[in-house]
Design a protein around this motif. Sequence first.
Motif, mmCIF file in Angstrom:
data_model
loop_
_atom_site.group_PDB
_atom_site.id
_atom_site.type_symbol
_atom_site.label_atom_id
_atom_site.label_comp_id
_atom_site.label_asym_id
_atom_site.label_seq_id
_atom_site.Cartn_x
_atom_site.Cartn_y
_atom_site.Cartn_z
ATOM 1 N N LYS A 135 26.952 9.217 -7.307
ATOM 2 C CA LYS A 135 26.116 8.099 -7.786
ATOM 3 C C LYS A 135 24.682 8.203 -7.268
ATOM 4 C CE LYS A 135 28.532 4.226 -9.506
ATOM 5 N NZ LYS A 135 29.815 3.704 -9.175
ATOM 6 N N ILE A 136 23.749 7.985 -8.141
ATOM 7 C CA ILE A 136 22.343 8.132 -7.756
ATOM 8 C C ILE A 136 21.551 6.947 -8.302
ATOM 9 C CG2 ILE A 136 20.307 9.597 -7.998
ATOM 10 C CD1 ILE A 136 22.385 11.856 -8.735
ATOM 11 N N SER A 137 20.607 6.462 -7.507
ATOM 12 C CA SER A 137 19.776 5.344 -7.962
ATOM 13 C C SER A 137 18.773 5.846 -9.002
ATOM 14 C CB SER A 137 19.022 4.749 -6.783
ATOM 15 O OG SER A 137 17.886 4.044 -7.240
ATOM 16 N N ASN A 138 18.492 5.040 -9.994
ATOM 17 C CA ASN A 138 17.474 5.469 -10.944
ATOM 18 C C ASN A 138 16.472 4.371 -11.256
ATOM 19 O OD1 ASN A 138 19.111 3.864 -12.484
ATOM 20 N ND2 ASN A 138 18.650 4.983 -14.354
ATOM 21 N N GLU A 139 16.303 3.479 -10.286
ATOM 22 C CA GLU A 139 15.253 2.474 -10.470
ATOM 23 C C GLU A 139 13.913 3.214 -10.529
ATOM 24 O OE1 GLU A 139 15.642 -0.617 -10.893
ATOM 25 O OE2 GLU A 139 17.670 -1.080 -10.191
ATOM 26 N N PRO A 140 13.012 2.735 -11.350
ATOM 27 C CA PRO A 140 11.750 3.465 -11.499
ATOM 28 C C PRO A 140 10.740 3.167 -10.389
ATOM 29 C CG PRO A 140 11.773 1.566 -12.931
ATOM 30 C CD PRO A 140 13.111 1.582 -12.233
ATOM 31 N N PHE A 141 9.788 4.027 -10.272
ATOM 32 C CA PHE A 141 8.660 3.801 -9.363
ATOM 33 C C PHE A 141 7.493 4.677 -9.813
ATOM 34 C CE2 PHE A 141 8.671 7.830 -7.149
ATOM 35 C CZ PHE A 141 9.982 8.282 -7.311
ATOM 36 N N THR A 142 6.322 4.341 -9.374
ATOM 37 C CA THR A 142 5.162 5.196 -9.657
ATOM 38 C C THR A 142 4.395 5.454 -8.367
ATOM 39 O OG1 THR A 142 3.831 3.256 -10.154
ATOM 40 C CG2 THR A 142 4.771 4.425 -12.040
ATOM 41 N N VAL A 143 3.753 6.582 -8.328
ATOM 42 C CA VAL A 143 2.891 6.941 -7.210
ATOM 43 C C VAL A 143 1.506 7.171 -7.816
ATOM 44 C CG1 VAL A 143 2.517 8.610 -5.358
ATOM 45 C CG2 VAL A 143 4.846 8.097 -6.115
ATOM 46 N N SER A 144 0.503 6.434 -7.342
ATOM 47 C CA SER A 144 -0.823 6.601 -7.953
ATOM 48 C C SER A 144 -1.930 6.495 -6.892
ATOM 49 C CB SER A 144 -1.029 5.558 -9.048
ATOM 50 O OG SER A 144 -0.839 4.266 -8.488
ATOM 51 N N TYR A 145 -3.135 6.750 -7.325
ATOM 52 C CA TYR A 145 -4.283 6.666 -6.426
ATOM 53 C C TYR A 145 -5.216 5.580 -6.929
ATOM 54 C CZ TYR A 145 -8.603 7.958 -4.044
ATOM 55 O OH TYR A 145 -9.751 7.931 -3.300
ATOM 56 N N ASP A 146 -5.538 4.611 -6.064
ATOM 57 C CA ASP A 146 -6.437 3.520 -6.419
ATOM 58 C C ASP A 146 -7.832 3.894 -5.918
ATOM 59 O OD1 ASP A 146 -7.963 1.254 -6.579
ATOM 60 O OD2 ASP A 146 -6.461 -0.079 -5.669
ATOM 61 N N GLU A 147 -8.688 4.317 -6.846
ATOM 62 C CA GLU A 147 -9.994 4.847 -6.464
ATOM 63 C C GLU A 147 -10.865 3.805 -5.787
ATOM 64 O OE1 GLU A 147 -11.196 7.662 -9.832
ATOM 65 O OE2 GLU A 147 -13.033 7.377 -8.668
ATOM 66 N N ALA A 148 -10.855 2.591 -6.335
ATOM 67 C CA ALA A 148 -11.706 1.526 -5.821
ATOM 68 C C ALA A 148 -11.425 1.257 -4.340
ATOM 69 C CB ALA A 148 -11.498 0.266 -6.646
ATOM 70 N N ALA A 149 -10.132 1.205 -4.005
ATOM 71 C CA ALA A 149 -9.763 0.890 -2.627
ATOM 72 C C ALA A 149 -9.619 2.137 -1.769
ATOM 73 C CB ALA A 149 -8.466 0.086 -2.612
ATOM 74 N N ASP A 150 -9.672 3.302 -2.387
ATOM 75 C CA ASP A 150 -9.403 4.577 -1.720
ATOM 76 C C ASP A 150 -8.044 4.527 -1.005
ATOM 77 O OD1 ASP A 150 -9.637 7.151 -0.834
ATOM 78 O OD2 ASP A 150 -10.881 6.622 0.914
ATOM 79 N N GLU A 151 -7.061 4.056 -1.756
ATOM 80 C CA GLU A 151 -5.702 3.985 -1.205
ATOM 81 C C GLU A 151 -4.710 4.572 -2.206
ATOM 82 O OE1 GLU A 151 -5.957 -0.025 1.615
ATOM 83 O OE2 GLU A 151 -5.047 -0.128 -0.364
ATOM 84 N N TYR A 152 -3.626 5.075 -1.674
ATOM 85 C CA TYR A 152 -2.536 5.530 -2.539
ATOM 86 C C TYR A 152 -1.565 4.367 -2.692
ATOM 87 C CZ TYR A 152 -4.574 10.078 -2.022
ATOM 88 O OH TYR A 152 -5.453 11.120 -2.064
ATOM 89 N N VAL A 153 -1.004 4.238 -3.909
ATOM 90 C CA VAL A 153 -0.193 3.043 -4.196
ATOM 91 C C VAL A 153 1.211 3.431 -4.664
ATOM 92 C CG1 VAL A 153 -0.099 0.885 -5.492
ATOM 93 C CG2 VAL A 153 -2.326 1.916 -4.950
ATOM 94 N N LEU A 154 2.211 2.832 -4.021
ATOM 95 C CA LEU A 154 3.602 3.005 -4.480
ATOM 96 C C LEU A 154 4.020 1.702 -5.147
ATOM 97 C CD1 LEU A 154 5.265 4.600 -1.302
ATOM 98 C CD2 LEU A 154 4.021 5.724 -3.150
ATOM 99 N N GLU A 155 4.566 1.817 -6.358
ATOM 100 C CA GLU A 155 4.930 0.625 -7.097
ATOM 101 C C GLU A 155 6.238 0.822 -7.840
ATOM 102 O OE1 GLU A 155 1.539 -0.165 -9.567
ATOM 103 O OE2 GLU A 155 1.401 -2.228 -8.886
#
Length: 443
Positions: free
Chosen positions: A366-386
């Motif tokens: 069994k494996i989880s398959n809930e979604p997520f995204t990894v992105s870069y927020d340029e304005a804040a200069d932060e990486y975002v996990l959502e």
Amino acid sequence: MFADRAKIILISGKGGDGHVSFRREKYVPDGGPDGGDGGRGGDVIIKVDPGMNTLIDYRHKRKFAATAGQEGGKKNCRGKDGEDLILKVPEGTVIKEAESGKVIIDMSGNCREYKILSGGRGGLGNQHYATSTMQAPKYAQPGQPAKEVEVLLELKMIADVGLVGYPSVGKSSLIRCVTNAKPEVADYHFTTLTPHLGVVDMGDGNSFVMADIPGLIEGATEGSGLGLEFLRHIERNKVLIHVLDAAGTEGRDPLEDYRNINNELKKYGDKVASIPQVVAANKIDLIPEEPEAVDIDEDGELIYAPDPIERLTETLNAEGVKVFPISAVSGKGTKELINEVWEMLSAMPKQSNIFAAEYDPDNALKISNEPFTVSYDEAADEYVLEGPRIEKMLGYTNLDSEKGFVFFQNFLKDNGILEQLEELGIEDGDTVRMYGFSFDYYK
Ligand SMILES: Nc1nc2c(ncn2[C@@H]2O[C@H](COP(=O)(O)OP(=O)(O)OP(=O)(O)O)[C@@H](O)[C@H]2O)c(=O)[nH]1
Ligand SMILES: [Mg+2]
């Protein structure tokens, strides 16, 4: 060669990915999300096919896969489901996990069909992720991945009664005489190369299944002759008919044959050695009616060979084994033999010999398959996990505890999140943000 073992790889269908798209309509500048759901991946199902009696179909192909579900489409279009893979096997096939040898399922008795791997669920399209705070979700749920398991198929025939004995003693002749099966009969050794099943009809709707197996010889358990390959089949027999050439047509002593074969069975295992036996003293039509003179004593009197049937009966009855003189060619005596076997079977408990399941690949994989995204927020200069997978993980992880933090690190690694961050160009000291938490990244 008789195929009664095969090692194959089973793969379920991957679920189709959920789709990310947004409505585009005339006069509606920013349409809401309308990404459809992915289709379900196909299951892998094992089914008993009563017409099959070998695993030959699995000898030349290694991989068997169900098909994947299709990706969802725009305009809420659901992806097509994948097709199930139906794997047909003969009754009596035991399926084991190849590496551990643990039993997954025994396809016998009432078990006619079994889902061994479920296909991946299709992922939800981005329309499902719209909330009051997130009206344009750019993520959809990936389809659940395919599951894969390597299995060993082992055919263990289910016959109530097995015929054992040296080559050419008349096992196949006997099964031809008392059942509907018609295996080849010939006067050379190892005529029978593959097991044959036949049904003995007892009338009144009663019947039992008899298995003819290749002849056994001394050293069978060490690999002599063909025996070892097939001894496995008699593990499930409830009664063995031990066939002897009572006329000794090949010059061997039937009593010695009897001892030799039983020694081999014992070497193979206690389970087989303890199956109750009856002796079929075959080829009585070839025993001379008049006692045969074999020698002359000192006084010139003829010495006669003891009657072989009397000798077998006396010796074996004393050991609690019944002896039935028969002729598999004329059918003489076979009725009495069959009646005795039927009585023995009737006195036994009815349950079939089922191998208990020890491993469930579907659950284990069994494996989880809930979604997520990894992105870069340029304005804040932060990486975002959502995404829900991140949110859920945070919900049950205490990042302030050391244990929790280790769990969190493993989570990032196992889900490929670290890899994705690196692909986006993250460097030591950069900040990663997720739902009100943030941490500094260090390799
Ligand atoms: N006269 C006579 N011949 C028999 C009898 N039973 C078997 N035979 C002969 O013995 C030979 C061997 O018989 P099979 O039935 O093939 O023997 P088997 O035990 O199945 O032999 P394998 O398959 O080689 O292990 C054949 O020529 C048969 O015709 C019998 O009761 N009387
Ligand atoms: Mg035979």
